[in-house]
Scaffold this motif. Structure first.
Motif, PDB file in Angstrom:
ATOM      1  N   VAL A  98       0.854  -1.193   0.000  1.00 21.46           N
ATOM      2  CA  VAL A  98       0.000   0.000   0.000  1.00 21.46           C
ATOM      3  C   VAL A  98       0.886   1.238   0.000  1.00 21.46           C
ATOM      4  O   VAL A  98       1.832   1.329   0.787  1.00 21.46           O
ATOM      5  N   LEU A  99       0.587   2.191  -0.885  1.00 24.14           N
ATOM      6  CA  LEU A  99       1.426   3.383  -0.969  1.00 24.14           C
ATOM      7  C   LEU A  99       1.284   4.276   0.259  1.00 24.14           C
ATOM      8  O   LEU A  99       2.265   4.796   0.775  1.00 24.14           O
ATOM      9  N   ASP A 100       0.059   4.449   0.734  1.00 22.83           N
ATOM     10  CA  ASP A 100      -0.161   5.278   1.926  1.00 22.83           C
ATOM     11  C   ASP A 100      -0.684   4.369   3.043  1.00 22.83           C
ATOM     12  O   ASP A 100      -1.899   4.269   3.265  1.00 22.83           O
ATOM     13  N   VAL A 101       0.218   3.692   3.728  1.00 26.24           N
ATOM     14  CA  VAL A 101      -0.201   2.731   4.753  1.00 26.24           C
ATOM     15  C   VAL A 101      -0.911   3.437   5.914  1.00 26.24           C
ATOM     16  O   VAL A 101      -1.825   2.870   6.528  1.00 26.24           O
ATOM     17  N   ASP A 102      -0.508   4.674   6.210  1.00 30.31           N
ATOM     18  CA  ASP A 102      -1.135   5.394   7.319  1.00 30.31           C
ATOM     19  C   ASP A 102      -2.613   5.655   7.022  1.00 30.31           C
ATOM     20  O   ASP A 102      -3.481   5.449   7.882  1.00 30.31           O
ATOM     21  N   ALA A 103      -2.909   6.090   5.809  1.00 29.27           N
ATOM     22  CA  ALA A 103      -4.298   6.339   5.424  1.00 29.27           C
ATOM     23  C   ALA A 103      -5.099   5.040   5.442  1.00 29.27           C
ATOM     24  O   ALA A 103      -6.251   5.013   5.896  1.00 29.27           O
ATOM     25  N   ALA A 104      -4.502   3.952   4.952  1.00 36.33           N
ATOM     26  CA  ALA A 104      -5.208   2.667   4.900  1.00 36.33           C
ATOM     27  C   ALA A 104      -5.535   2.156   6.302  1.00 36.33           C
ATOM     28  O   ALA A 104      -6.640   1.664   6.552  1.00 36.33           O
ATOM     29  N   LEU A 105      -4.590   2.269   7.223  1.00 36.27           N
ATOM     30  CA  LEU A 105      -4.838   1.825   8.592  1.00 36.27           C
ATOM     31  C   LEU A 105      -5.910   2.674   9.266  1.00 36.27           C
ATOM     32  O   LEU A 105      -6.752   2.163  10.008  1.00 36.27           O
ATOM     33  N   GLN A 162       6.638   6.005  -3.175  1.00 35.99           N
ATOM     34  CA  GLN A 162       5.636   6.995  -2.818  1.00 35.99           C
ATOM     35  C   GLN A 162       5.038   7.589  -4.086  1.00 35.99           C
ATOM     36  O   GLN A 162       5.596   7.446  -5.182  1.00 35.99           O
ATOM     37  N   ARG A 163       3.882   8.233  -3.954  1.00 31.09           N
ATOM     38  CA  ARG A 163       3.270   8.892  -5.098  1.00 31.09           C
ATOM     39  C   ARG A 163       4.042  10.159  -5.439  1.00 31.09           C
ATOM     40  O   ARG A 163       4.336  10.968  -4.562  1.00 31.09           O
ATOM     41  N   GLY A 186       2.299  12.410 -10.876  1.00 30.94           N
ATOM     42  CA  GLY A 186       1.783  11.594 -11.967  1.00 30.94           C
ATOM     43  C   GLY A 186       2.394  10.219 -12.084  1.00 30.94           C
ATOM     44  O   GLY A 186       2.061   9.469 -13.006  1.00 30.94           O
ATOM     45  N   ALA A 187       3.295   9.852 -11.186  1.00 30.73           N
ATOM     46  CA  ALA A 187       3.934   8.540 -11.272  1.00 30.73           C
ATOM     47  C   ALA A 187       4.439   8.142  -9.894  1.00 30.73           C
ATOM     48  O   ALA A 187       4.530   8.957  -8.974  1.00 30.73           O
ATOM     49  N   VAL A 188       4.771   6.863  -9.752  1.00 28.85           N
ATOM     50  CA  VAL A 188       5.327   6.362  -8.501  1.00 28.85           C
ATOM     51  C   VAL A 188       6.809   6.702  -8.444  1.00 28.85           C
ATOM     52  O   VAL A 188       7.551   6.498  -9.415  1.00 28.85           O
ATOM     53  N   GLU A 189       7.248   7.231  -7.321  1.00 32.55           N
ATOM     54  CA  GLU A 189       8.664   7.510  -7.101  1.00 32.55           C
ATOM     55  C   GLU A 189       9.263   6.396  -6.258  1.00 32.55           C
ATOM     56  O   GLU A 189       8.714   6.038  -5.218  1.00 32.55           O
ATOM     57  N   TYR A 190      10.390   5.862  -6.699  1.00 34.06           N
ATOM     58  CA  TYR A 190      11.034   4.752  -6.007  1.00 34.06           C
ATOM     59  C   TYR A 190      12.094   5.299  -5.064  1.00 34.06           C
ATOM     60  O   TYR A 190      13.022   6.007  -5.483  1.00 34.06           O
ATOM     61  N   LEU A 206       3.948  -4.312  -6.453  1.00 37.79           N
ATOM     62  CA  LEU A 206       5.114  -3.569  -6.003  1.00 37.79           C
ATOM     63  C   LEU A 206       5.164  -3.529  -4.477  1.00 37.79           C
ATOM     64  O   LEU A 206       4.162  -3.234  -3.826  1.00 37.79           O
ATOM     65  N   VAL A 207       6.325  -3.830  -3.909  1.00 38.55           N
ATOM     66  CA  VAL A 207       6.507  -3.688  -2.463  1.00 38.55           C
ATOM     67  C   VAL A 207       6.769  -2.211  -2.178  1.00 38.55           C
ATOM     68  O   VAL A 207       7.748  -1.645  -2.641  1.00 38.55           O
ATOM     69  N   THR A 208       5.878  -1.610  -1.415  1.00 40.44           N
ATOM     70  CA  THR A 208       5.943  -0.168  -1.176  1.00 40.44           C
ATOM     71  C   THR A 208       6.407   0.196   0.231  1.00 40.44           C
ATOM     72  O   THR A 208       6.710   1.361   0.490  1.00 40.44           O
TER      73      THR A 208
END
Length: 220
Positions: free
Chosen positions: A132-139, A170-171, A174-178, A195-197
């Motif tokens: 999950v890209l934003d684990v804090d929001a998901a939790l 992270q977001r 317009g794209a995922v930043e690694y 993808l492991v985030t």
């Protein structure tokens, strides 16, 4: 062999499977037992059996509860689907409107689910929260949809040599930043993998509480 198990051969043991709810044989198809020590009765791997054992121990009435499982896959998911009348499964498809059904499975974005607040008894997820890209929001959303006294039963890799959990991606604009080299795990709905985030470390329980107010108990 561990207490309670009978060694049958170099790569097989007999013991209790909580998903089969009886004695079964476990066969090791490799040395990474977390994913390769398979129950020959139901096809489960250890993390699936562990998740189901914890669920059945904490909520023995699970068959009558409203359970939401995120990204179901494997024998534990199959048992929940068969035996829990109020079970709901979800995957996320970017091109499907959240809340809609695809072959009987809801489309839900874990960071912004469409469920009402205080509407779910148990949330179940197996190796999801490292993707999950934003684990804090998901939790925080898991805490929102759970009824008072509800629980989130989940598995995720946690690194013993990592004191502070860290994002791997992270977001961006317009794209995922690694932030670390890209790493992928198997995905039940995406043949290219997930993808492991996020790498979870020893601060898992503290981070969960800080962003969601939920307390965490780890079972080993």
């Amino acid at each position: 062999a561990p207490r309670g198990l009978r060694l049958m051969g170099a790569q097989e043991w007999a013991g209790y499977c909580p998903i089969c709810d009886g004695i079964s044989t476990f066969h090791a198809y490799g040395t990474w037992y977390r994913d390769e020590l398979v129950c020959l009765g139901c096809g489960s791997v250890p993390r699936q059996r562990a998740l189901f054992l914890v669920l059945a121990t904490l909520r023995p009435d699970w068959r009558s509860l409203r359970i939401w499982e995120v990204a179901p896959a494997g024998a534990a998911s199959d048992k929940l689907r068969r035996e829990c009348a109020r079970y709901m499964a979800s995957h996320f498809w970017p091109d499907v409107t959240p809340g809609q059904l695809v072959d009987g499975v809801r489309c839900e974005d874990l960071e912004r689910p469409t469920f009402d607040s205080d509407s779910i008894d148990v949330v179940v997820s197996s190796d999801v929260f490292e993707h999950v890209l934003d684990v804090d929001a998901a939790l925080a959303q898991v805490a929102r949809v759970l009824v008072p006294g509800g629980i989130h039963v989940w598995t995720t890799p946690r690194y013993r040599d990592l004191a502070v959990s860290r994002p791997r991606a992270q977001r961006g604009a317009g794209a995922v930043e690694y932030l670390l080299p890209a790493e992928y795990h198997g995905d039940p709905v995406n043949p290219e993998g997930a993808l492991v985030t996020f790498d979870w470390g020893l601060d898992l329980a503290d981070r969960v509480h800080a962003v969601s107010g939920m307390f965490t108990t780890s079972f080993h």
